[in-house]
Design a protein around this motif. Structure first.
Motif, short mmCIF file in Angstrom:
data_model
loop_
_atom_site.label_atom_id
_atom_site.label_comp_id
_atom_site.label_asym_id
_atom_site.label_seq_id
_atom_site.Cartn_x
_atom_site.Cartn_y
_atom_site.Cartn_z
N GLU A 42 42.84 45.36 52.72
CA GLU A 42 41.65 44.80 53.36
C GLU A 42 41.13 43.58 52.61
OE1 GLU A 42 38.61 44.11 56.02
OE2 GLU A 42 40.45 45.27 56.22
N THR A 43 41.17 43.61 51.28
CA THR A 43 40.76 42.44 50.49
C THR A 43 41.69 41.27 50.79
OG1 THR A 43 39.79 43.78 48.75
CG2 THR A 43 40.47 41.54 48.15
N LEU A 44 42.98 41.51 50.83
CA LEU A 44 43.93 40.45 51.16
C LEU A 44 43.68 39.92 52.56
CD1 LEU A 44 46.30 38.65 50.53
CD2 LEU A 44 47.84 40.55 51.11
N ARG A 45 43.41 40.80 53.50
CA ARG A 45 43.12 40.39 54.88
C ARG A 45 41.89 39.47 54.92
NH1 ARG A 45 43.06 45.00 56.83
NH2 ARG A 45 45.14 44.97 57.72
N LYS A 46 40.85 39.83 54.19
CA LYS A 46 39.63 39.02 54.16
C LYS A 46 39.90 37.65 53.55
CE LYS A 46 36.28 42.78 54.00
NZ LYS A 46 35.30 43.48 53.15
N ILE A 47 40.71 37.59 52.50
CA ILE A 47 41.03 36.31 51.88
C ILE A 47 41.87 35.45 52.83
CG2 ILE A 47 42.26 35.18 49.98
CD1 ILE A 47 41.50 37.69 48.27
N GLU A 48 42.89 36.04 53.41
CA GLU A 48 43.77 35.30 54.31
C GLU A 48 43.05 34.77 55.55
OE1 GLU A 48 48.18 37.19 53.38
OE2 GLU A 48 47.28 37.52 55.34
N ALA A 52 36.53 36.04 53.07
CA ALA A 52 36.15 36.10 51.65
C ALA A 52 36.55 34.76 51.05
CB ALA A 52 36.85 37.26 50.95
N PRO A 53 35.74 33.72 51.27
CA PRO A 53 36.14 32.36 50.90
C PRO A 53 36.11 32.05 49.40
CG PRO A 53 33.95 32.32 51.85
CD PRO A 53 34.45 33.74 51.97
N THR A 54 35.48 32.89 48.60
CA THR A 54 35.41 32.64 47.16
C THR A 54 35.84 33.88 46.38
OG1 THR A 54 33.07 33.23 47.10
CG2 THR A 54 33.59 30.88 47.37
N PRO A 55 37.12 34.26 46.50
CA PRO A 55 37.59 35.45 45.79
C PRO A 55 37.57 35.23 44.28
CG PRO A 55 39.43 34.30 46.80
CD PRO A 55 38.18 33.61 47.25
N ALA A 56 37.53 36.31 43.55
CA ALA A 56 37.50 36.26 42.09
C ALA A 56 38.78 35.62 41.54
CB ALA A 56 37.35 37.67 41.52
N PHE A 57 38.63 34.93 40.43
CA PHE A 57 39.75 34.26 39.79
C PHE A 57 40.92 35.22 39.54
CE2 PHE A 57 41.99 33.17 35.86
CZ PHE A 57 42.55 31.96 36.22
N PHE A 58 40.63 36.39 39.00
CA PHE A 58 41.70 37.32 38.66
C PHE A 58 42.37 37.90 39.91
CE2 PHE A 58 39.25 37.16 34.73
CZ PHE A 58 40.26 36.75 33.87
N THR A 59 41.66 37.94 41.01
CA THR A 59 42.27 38.36 42.27
C THR A 59 43.30 37.32 42.71
OG1 THR A 59 40.28 39.55 42.93
CG2 THR A 59 41.82 38.93 44.70
N ILE A 60 42.92 36.05 42.65
CA ILE A 60 43.84 34.98 43.03
C ILE A 60 45.01 34.91 42.05
CG2 ILE A 60 44.07 32.47 43.35
CD1 ILE A 60 42.66 34.07 45.60
N THR A 61 44.74 35.12 40.76
CA THR A 61 45.81 35.14 39.77
C THR A 61 46.83 36.23 40.10
OG1 THR A 61 44.33 34.31 38.07
CG2 THR A 61 46.32 35.39 37.31
N ALA A 62 46.34 37.41 40.44
CA ALA A 62 47.22 38.53 40.77
C ALA A 62 48.01 38.24 42.05
CB ALA A 62 46.41 39.82 40.93
N LEU A 63 47.35 37.66 43.05
CA LEU A 63 48.05 37.31 44.29
C LEU A 63 49.10 36.24 44.05
CD1 LEU A 63 45.15 37.37 46.87
CD2 LEU A 63 47.21 38.80 46.90
#
Length: 109
Positions: A42-48, A52-63
């Protein structure tokens, strides 16, 4: 803590980030990439989708790691696409500073 509203540039940048991540995912499932990154589908769906236009840095790093992307290239592509999209409608000076800052260029006032 009060969070300031997002600017149009921040929302646009989030939409472009989502598109780039979706393209990098290709035929792999959302659940597969989310599991590799240690986040929920669901978090990935919101980002894509840009919800969720401003995801956390570590979330983007992990992705980025799960997708085999370099963070610097992802940030540059996102900033370039966003700048091109916003060129049709000139943003505020403060928004220009945010785009330039995303690619590491100084901004003259």
């Amino acid at each position: 803590m009060v969070r300031t509203p997002l600017t149009e540039l921040e929302r646009e940048r989030g939409r472009h980030l989502g598109v780039l991540l979706r393209q990098a995912r290709g035929e792999r499932s959302m659940a597969e990439i989310a599991a590799l990154a240690g986040i929920s589908a669901e978090t990935l769906r919101k980002i894509e989708t840009g919800r969720a236009p401003t995801p956390a840095f570590f979330t983007i790093t992990a992705l980025a790691g799960a997708l085999g992307l370099r963070l610097d290239e992802l940030a540059l592509q996102c900033a370039e696409r966003c700048a091109a999209a916003m060129a049709a409608e000139p943003p505020e000076l403060s928004d220009l500073a945010a785009v330039a800052g995303a690619v590491g260029e100084p901004v003259a006032a």
